[in-house]
Design a protein around this motif. Structure first.
Motif, PDB file in Angstrom:
ATOM      1  N   ALA A   2      -0.599   1.792   8.096  1.00  0.00           N
ATOM      2  CA  ALA A   2      -0.685   0.799   7.023  1.00  0.00           C
ATOM      3  C   ALA A   2       0.695   0.301   6.632  1.00  0.00           C
ATOM      4  O   ALA A   2       0.902  -0.909   6.432  1.00  0.00           O
ATOM      5  CB  ALA A   2      -1.398   1.402   5.810  1.00  0.00           C
TER       6      ALA A   2
ATOM      7  N   LEU B  74       3.158   3.620  -1.310  1.00  0.00           N
ATOM      8  CA  LEU B  74       2.784   3.835   0.087  1.00  0.00           C
ATOM      9  C   LEU B  74       3.973   4.368   0.877  1.00  0.00           C
ATOM     10  O   LEU B  74       3.835   5.311   1.665  1.00  0.00           O
ATOM     11  CB  LEU B  74       2.276   2.528   0.701  1.00  0.00           C
TER      12      LEU B  74
ATOM     13  N   TRP C  87       4.653  -1.819  -3.516  1.00  0.00           N
ATOM     14  CA  TRP C  87       4.118  -0.924  -2.496  1.00  0.00           C
ATOM     15  C   TRP C  87       4.935   0.354  -2.313  1.00  0.00           C
ATOM     16  O   TRP C  87       4.768   1.053  -1.323  1.00  0.00           O
ATOM     17  CB  TRP C  87       4.056  -1.660  -1.148  1.00  0.00           C
TER      18      TRP C  87
ATOM     19  N   LEU D  39      -5.313   1.703   4.691  1.00  0.00           N
ATOM     20  CA  LEU D  39      -4.845   2.182   3.387  1.00  0.00           C
ATOM     21  C   LEU D  39      -5.684   3.336   2.851  1.00  0.00           C
ATOM     22  O   LEU D  39      -5.195   4.133   2.041  1.00  0.00           O
ATOM     23  CB  LEU D  39      -4.865   1.035   2.367  1.00  0.00           C
TER      24      LEU D  39
END
Length: 287
Positions: free
Chosen positions: A223, A254, A251, A210
């Motif tokens: 990740a 990301l 998330w 990450l």
């Protein structure tokens, strides 16, 4: 903090969810627990009060319990030649170190759901009283053996221990060839276990990639692939109505760092890991 707990913290969410959601029949199986990731021996055999006082031979009715020394336990574990027993030997020694520092075993108390009793503390004290410096040093060799053999959870703790048990080496000697080789070994072991759907390794790699760290550089596609794998696995094992902590709601940031092509590649990686988990019948992460 005890290094074992540090390793657990890296994958705490995955471990806690798996332990909470997995059928009791699986975690109660001594053979399965011995092969599971954050413990090479089952809780009842690896840390229980009875295990500290009993010996392998059948007890004689009416006879007092015979205390088994730490050296005797380690000798028996080493003699088996099994990597799971090497992991159990590491945990015995790591428990003794933790007990010497804190006068209690937080990991055991977590497993029991209560604090240790005075009798349990006395048993632990008796077991660990004779620990030598040589035994302290040998614990890392036991862990390395277990990690190389793919004992679930060992790769995560191998990373947590740091190079040769010295995490400061990652900061102070980053260019040392021995440290570089240790990092390659640590990541290779975790990757191999993650590919086999061992959840503590999947979670550890997700967290490692990450951001830039002392072992690996940030790798958002990696990740995200491991994140998706965890999401798929927990979609399968969480109870109906339970929120999956790996869903996009938490998330999406990301995912937004990836191109569509990278997202597609991450999805393929995740599907392969989730399929392997189902193929194995599922293995819960432990710490």
């Amino acid at each position: 903090m005890n290094v074992k707990l540090t390793g657990i913290a890296i994958a705490a969410l995955a471990a806690a969810l798996a332990l909470a959601c997995w059928p009791a029949a699986d975690t109660a199986n001594p053979d399965g627990a011995a092969a599971a990731a954050a413990g090479a021996a089952s809780a009842s055999q690896g840390r229980s009060l009875a295990a500290y006082f009993s010996i392998d031979a059948a007890p004689v009715p009416g006879a007092p319990p015979v205390a088994v020394t730490l050296a005797q336990r380690l000798e028996r574990l080493a003699a088996s030649g099994k990597p799971e027993d090497a992991y159990a030997a590491y945990q015995l020694l790591d428990d003794c170190i933790a007990f010497g520092q804190e006068g209690r075993l937080p990991a055991l108390e977590f497993e029991l759901g209560r604090e240790m009793t005075a009798e349990e503390k006395a048993a632990q004290q008796q077991l660990c009283a004779g620990m030598t410096q040589r035994q302290r040093d040998e614990r890392l060799a036991y862990l390395a053996t277990a990690a190389r053999a793919g004992v679930p959870g060992a790769a995560t703790l191998f990373l947590s221990e740091g190079p040769f048990g010295d995490r400061s080496a990652l900061r102070n000697r980053p260019d040392d060839p021995l440290v570089q080789e240790w990092k390659r070994q640590a990541i290779a072991q975790l990757t191999a276990q993650a590919d086999e759907a061992e959840l503590s390794s999947v979670s550890t790699l997700m967290m490692a990639y990450l951001r830039d760290g002392e072992v690996v550089r940030k790798d958002a596609p990696q990740a995200y692939g491991y994140l998706l794998a965890l999401r798929m696995v927990y979609d399968d094992i969480l109870a109906p109505g339970t929120t999956n902590p790996y869903q996009d709601e938490y998330w999406h940031w990301l995912q937004n760092e990836l191109t569509p092509e990278q997202q597609a590649a991450a999805a393929l990686k995740a599907q392969a890991i989730a399929a392997k988990f189902r193929q194995h019948g599922g293995r819960p992460a432990q710490g």
